[in-house]
Write a protein that holds these residues in place. Structure first.
Motif, PDB file in Angstrom:
ATOM      1  N   SER A   1       0.817  -1.218   0.000  1.00 57.64           N
ATOM      2  CA  SER A   1       0.000   0.000   0.000  1.00 57.64           C
ATOM      3  C   SER A   1       0.852   1.271   0.000  1.00 57.64           C
ATOM      4  O   SER A   1       0.310   2.367  -0.139  1.00 57.64           O
TER       5      SER A   1
ATOM      6  N   LEU B   1      -9.050   1.048   2.941  1.00 55.78           N
ATOM      7  CA  LEU B   1      -8.684   2.452   2.724  1.00 55.78           C
ATOM      8  C   LEU B   1      -7.471   2.905   3.528  1.00 55.78           C
ATOM      9  O   LEU B   1      -6.809   3.867   3.145  1.00 55.78           O
TER      10      LEU B   1
ATOM     11  N   ARG C   1       0.468   6.307  -2.198  1.00 60.20           N
ATOM     12  CA  ARG C   1      -0.279   5.141  -1.731  1.00 60.20           C
ATOM     13  C   ARG C   1      -0.832   4.336  -2.895  1.00 60.20           C
ATOM     14  O   ARG C   1      -1.068   4.853  -3.979  1.00 60.20           O
TER      15      ARG C   1
ATOM     16  N   TYR D   1      -6.292  -2.142  -8.460  1.00 60.75           N
ATOM     17  CA  TYR D   1      -5.397  -1.361  -7.596  1.00 60.75           C
ATOM     18  C   TYR D   1      -4.679  -0.290  -8.415  1.00 60.75           C
ATOM     19  O   TYR D   1      -4.189  -0.558  -9.514  1.00 60.75           O
TER      20      TYR D   1
ATOM     21  N   LEU E   1      -3.997   1.612  -3.646  1.00 60.32           N
ATOM     22  CA  LEU E   1      -5.231   1.098  -3.068  1.00 60.32           C
ATOM     23  C   LEU E   1      -6.131   0.506  -4.156  1.00 60.32           C
ATOM     24  O   LEU E   1      -5.991   0.845  -5.341  1.00 60.32           O
TER      25      LEU E   1
END
Length: 387
Positions: free
Chosen positions: A159, A262, A340, A334, A342
Motif C-alpha cells: 500500500s 482504505l 499510496r 489497484y 489502493l
C-alpha cells in the motif's frame, strides 16, 4: 432527472425575470405595454427593473450551480411579488413562478441548511478532525510490521505505507450504485467519508443518492461506541432511522473493512488479533468498545481481494429491522494515489442462506483519497491525495 429539474427551474426563473422588464418599460415610459392596463409610476418601475435583474441572476446562478443562488432567490421572490402586487389584476399569474421559486428555496434550506444531514456531517467532521491521535507524525517502519501475519504485512507494504507517517485520518470520495434487494432498481450515488483512527476511532459517511429522479440523503455516524444510519427522501421524508446494538455491531464491521481497504497503514495499531488460516487467507478479530467482530481476508499476489464477515447486519425494507447475514466486499483495480496504492473498485455483497440468493447490492469506485497526517504535537498536517 435532478439536472433536468434544475434546468427547468432555472429557465422558468430567467423567463420570469425577463417578463418583469415589461413593468419597467411601462414605468419608465420606454414603451407602451398593452398587457399592463394599470398605471405604473417610475418609482414602481424601479421595483420591476430590480426584480428583473435579481430573478434573472437567480436563474443564472442556479444553472451554474453556484451556492449563492439562494441569496439572490430569497431577495428576488420578495421583490418580484412586491412588483406583482402593485399590478395584481394584470400580473397575478406571475405568482406561480414565485411559488416555484419558494419551493426551490425551501428544498435548498432543508437539504443544505443548518438542520440538514449535510450540515450535521460537516459539523461532525470538523469535530472529529480537531482531535489528534497519539504517535502522529511517527513514520511507519518495517519493524512495525513484525507482529502482523505475512499476508497482512505484505498488504500494508504494497500500500506504500512503509516510510510514511502514520495515518491519523482520511477523507475519501466515491461514486457508484446501490440497491435494497436483488430485484430493486439501482440508485446512483456520490459519497464522502471521513475516518479517524486511534484510541477513539470514528466513521462519518455522507451519501447523495438518486431514486426515481428524486434526491436521497444518507448519513452514517459512528462516533464513540454508538452508530446510526439515517435516510431521507427529498431531505424531508424519513425513510430509515437505524440505531441500537445491532447497528453498532454492523458499523464496527464496516470500520474494520475501512481499515483494511482504505487505511492499511492503520492496521498496525488497531486492536486486531490475527490468525493465519492458509497461504491466502487470514482471520482478523477486531474489538471496538463492547463489540468484537470477525472477518476472513483473502489475498492474491499480495493484494487484498476480499473481506468476508458474518457479523454485519442486513437492513430490512422497514429500515429499522436488522438481520445477521454474511457480507463480503470483493476488491479489484489497484492504482496509485500519490504515494499510496489502493483498490479503486469494490462491491458489497449479501450472502443469504441459499447460495443462489447471493447478490451485489453496492458498487463503488474510489475517486480521491486524502490522508491527514499530523506531523507535530501541535497538529501541523500534510496531505497525500490521488487523482
Amino acid at each position: 432527472m435532478r439536472a433536468l429539474l434544475r434546468w427547468f427551474v432555472a429557465v422558468v426563473l430567467v423567463g420570469h425575470g425577463l417578463i418583469h422588464l415589461l413593468g419597467a418599460a411601462k414605468g419608465f415610459g420606454w414603451a407602451e405595454v398593452a398587457a399592463l392596463t394599470e398605471p405604473i409610476e417610475p418609482a414602481i418601475g424601479v421595483v420591476w427593473l430590480t426584480a428583473a435583474i435579481v430573478v434573472v441572476a437567480t436563474g443564472v446562478l442556479l444553472a451554474a450551480r453556484n451556492r449563492m443562488w439562494w441569496v439572490a432567490g430569497a431577495a428576488g421572490v420578495v421583490i418580484s411579488q412586491t412588483a406583482i402586487l402593485t399590478s395584481w389584476s394584470d400580473a397575478r399569474t406571475g405568482s406561480l413562478a414565485n411559488i416555484l421559486l419558494l419551493a426551490a428555496l425551501g428544498y435548498a434550506f432543508l437539504s443544505h441548511g443548518p438542520t440538514s444531514y449535510r450540515a450535521e456531517y460537516r459539523r461532525r467532521v470538523q469535530a472529529a478532525l480537531s482531535e489528534s491521535p497519539p504517535r502522529a507524525g511517527v513514520a511507519l517502519t518495517e519493524a512495525d510490521l513484525a507482529h502482523l501475519p505475512g499476508l497482512v504485512a505484505e498488504h500494508v507494504r504494497r500500500s506504500g505505507a512503509v516510510g510514511q507517517p502514520r495515518v491519523t485520518a482520511l477523507r475519501a470520495n466515491i461514486h457508484g450504485r446501490i440497491r435494497a434487494s436483488a430485484t430493486s432498481r439501482w440508485m446512483t450515488y456520490t459519497g464522502e467519508q471521513v475516518n479517524t483512527f486511534g484510541p477513539a476511532p470514528s466513521r462519518l459517511f455522507w451519501m447523495d443518492a438518486t431514486m426515481f429522479g428524486l434526491p436521497v440523503d444518507v448519513l452514517h455516524v459512528f462516533v464513540g461506541r454508538t452508530a446510526t444510519m439515517r435516510v431521507k427522501l427529498c431531505s424531508v421524508l424519513r425513510m430509515v432511522n437505524a440505531a441500537g446494538p445491532e447497528m453498532d455491531r454492523a458499523e464496527t464491521v464496516t470500520l474494520f473493512n475501512d481499515l483494511c481497504i482504505l487505511a492499511p497503514a492503520a492496521l498496525i495499531d488497531a486492536p486486531i488479533v490475527w490468525h493465519t488460516l492458509d497461504d491466502s487467507h487470514v482471520r482478523g478479530v477486531f474489538t471496538h468498545g463492547a463489540q468484537t467482530v470477525t472477518a476472513d481476508l483473502t489475498f492474491r499476489d499480495g493484494d487484498l481481494v476480499d473481506f468476508i464477515s458474518d457479523d454485519r447486519m442486513s437492513t430490512a425494507a422497514d429500515g429499522s429491522t436488522l438481520t445477521p447475514q454474511t457480507w463480503s466486499t470483493p476488491l479489484s483495480d489497484y492504482r496509485s494515489f500519490g504515494t499510496r496504492r489502493l483498490a479503486t473498485r469494490g462491491e458489497g455483497r449479501w450472502h443469504p442462506t441459499a447460495p443462489q440468493d447471493e447478490f451485489v447490492y453496492l458498487e463503488y469506485n474510489l475517486d480521491t483519497i486524502t490522508y491527514t497526517l499530523s506531523a507535530t504535537a501541535g497538529g501541523a498536517s500534510a496531505r497525500v491525495s490521488g487523482p
